[in-house]
Scaffold this motif. Sequence first.
Motif, PDB file in Angstrom:
ATOM      1  N   MET A   1      -0.931  -0.941  -4.344  1.00  0.00           N
ATOM      2  CA  MET A   1      -2.232  -0.294  -4.211  1.00  0.00           C
ATOM      3  C   MET A   1      -1.966   1.191  -3.966  1.00  0.00           C
ATOM      4  SD  MET A   1      -4.043  -2.968  -4.647  1.00  0.00           S
ATOM      5  CE  MET A   1      -5.675  -2.343  -4.385  1.00  0.00           C
ATOM      6  N   LYS A   2      -2.069   1.960  -5.033  1.00  0.00           N
ATOM      7  CA  LYS A   2      -1.743   3.387  -4.958  1.00  0.00           C
ATOM      8  C   LYS A   2      -2.721   4.128  -4.055  1.00  0.00           C
ATOM      9  CE  LYS A   2       0.662   3.545  -9.284  1.00  0.00           C
ATOM     10  NZ  LYS A   2       0.856   4.141 -10.579  1.00  0.00           N
ATOM     11  N   GLY A   3      -2.156   4.897  -3.124  1.00  0.00           N
ATOM     12  CA  GLY A   3      -2.943   5.725  -2.227  1.00  0.00           C
ATOM     13  C   GLY A   3      -3.529   5.005  -1.032  1.00  0.00           C
ATOM     14  N   ALA A   4      -3.374   3.687  -0.971  1.00  0.00           N
ATOM     15  CA  ALA A   4      -3.988   2.923   0.124  1.00  0.00           C
ATOM     16  C   ALA A   4      -3.143   3.003   1.386  1.00  0.00           C
ATOM     17  CB  ALA A   4      -4.166   1.466  -0.289  1.00  0.00           C
ATOM     18  N   ASN A   5      -3.846   3.177   2.527  1.00  0.00           N
ATOM     19  CA  ASN A   5      -3.135   3.156   3.811  1.00  0.00           C
ATOM     20  C   ASN A   5      -3.195   1.746   4.397  1.00  0.00           C
ATOM     21  OD1 ASN A   5      -5.594   2.939   5.410  1.00  0.00           O
ATOM     22  ND2 ASN A   5      -5.904   5.129   5.045  1.00  0.00           N
ATOM     23  N   HIS A   6      -2.617   1.554   5.572  1.00  0.00           N
ATOM     24  CA  HIS A   6      -2.449   0.220   6.137  1.00  0.00           C
ATOM     25  C   HIS A   6      -3.762  -0.535   6.334  1.00  0.00           C
ATOM     26  CE1 HIS A   6      -0.081  -2.882   8.064  1.00  0.00           C
ATOM     27  NE2 HIS A   6      -0.978  -2.941   9.021  1.00  0.00           N
TER      28      HIS A   6
ATOM     29  N   ASN B   1       0.864  -1.181   0.000  1.00  0.00           N
ATOM     30  CA  ASN B   1       0.000   0.000   0.000  1.00  0.00           C
ATOM     31  C   ASN B   1       0.899   1.229   0.000  1.00  0.00           C
ATOM     32  OD1 ASN B   1      -2.221  -1.665   0.143  1.00  0.00           O
ATOM     33  ND2 ASN B   1      -2.359  -1.572   2.357  1.00  0.00           N
ATOM     34  N   SER B   2       0.753   2.065  -1.014  1.00  0.00           N
ATOM     35  CA  SER B   2       1.693   3.181  -1.180  1.00  0.00           C
ATOM     36  C   SER B   2       1.610   4.232  -0.078  1.00  0.00           C
ATOM     37  CB  SER B   2       1.510   3.841  -2.546  1.00  0.00           C
ATOM     38  OG  SER B   2       0.295   4.566  -2.597  1.00  0.00           O
ATOM     39  N   ALA B   3       0.485   4.293   0.627  1.00  0.00           N
ATOM     40  CA  ALA B   3       0.353   5.261   1.718  1.00  0.00           C
ATOM     41  C   ALA B   3       0.345   4.555   3.075  1.00  0.00           C
ATOM     42  CB  ALA B   3      -0.917   6.094   1.543  1.00  0.00           C
ATOM     43  N   ASP B   4       0.960   3.380   3.131  1.00  0.00           N
ATOM     44  CA  ASP B   4       0.995   2.596   4.371  1.00  0.00           C
ATOM     45  C   ASP B   4       1.822   3.323   5.417  1.00  0.00           C
ATOM     46  OD1 ASP B   4       1.323   0.619   6.364  1.00  0.00           O
ATOM     47  OD2 ASP B   4       1.090  -0.948   4.863  1.00  0.00           O
TER      48      ASP B   4
END
Length: 81
Positions: A49-54, A21-24
């Motif tokens: 997964m662009k923009g996804a957090n943890h 996740n790119s925003a993990d």
Amino acid sequence: TNAHAAIHAPNISVPMLAIENSADDAIPGTRTKRIFDAYVGRDKTYKLMKGANHYYVDQPKELTDAIDLIYGWLTERGFVD
């Protein structure tokens, strides 16, 4: 866990789906890629997964995309009836 992924990944041969996740904010992206690169099995897939957090908090679209990705990957390999 007591496992060290970079050491143990070369001993694993089952199919692998690695999702970064790119925003993990909990797991650095380099860790996912390191595990993926250490894995020597023939069936391995890496997805970003662009923009996804943890935990996909307040991200219903990213969560749906991740679920679809996992379900599709499992289905392609015959793990889902």
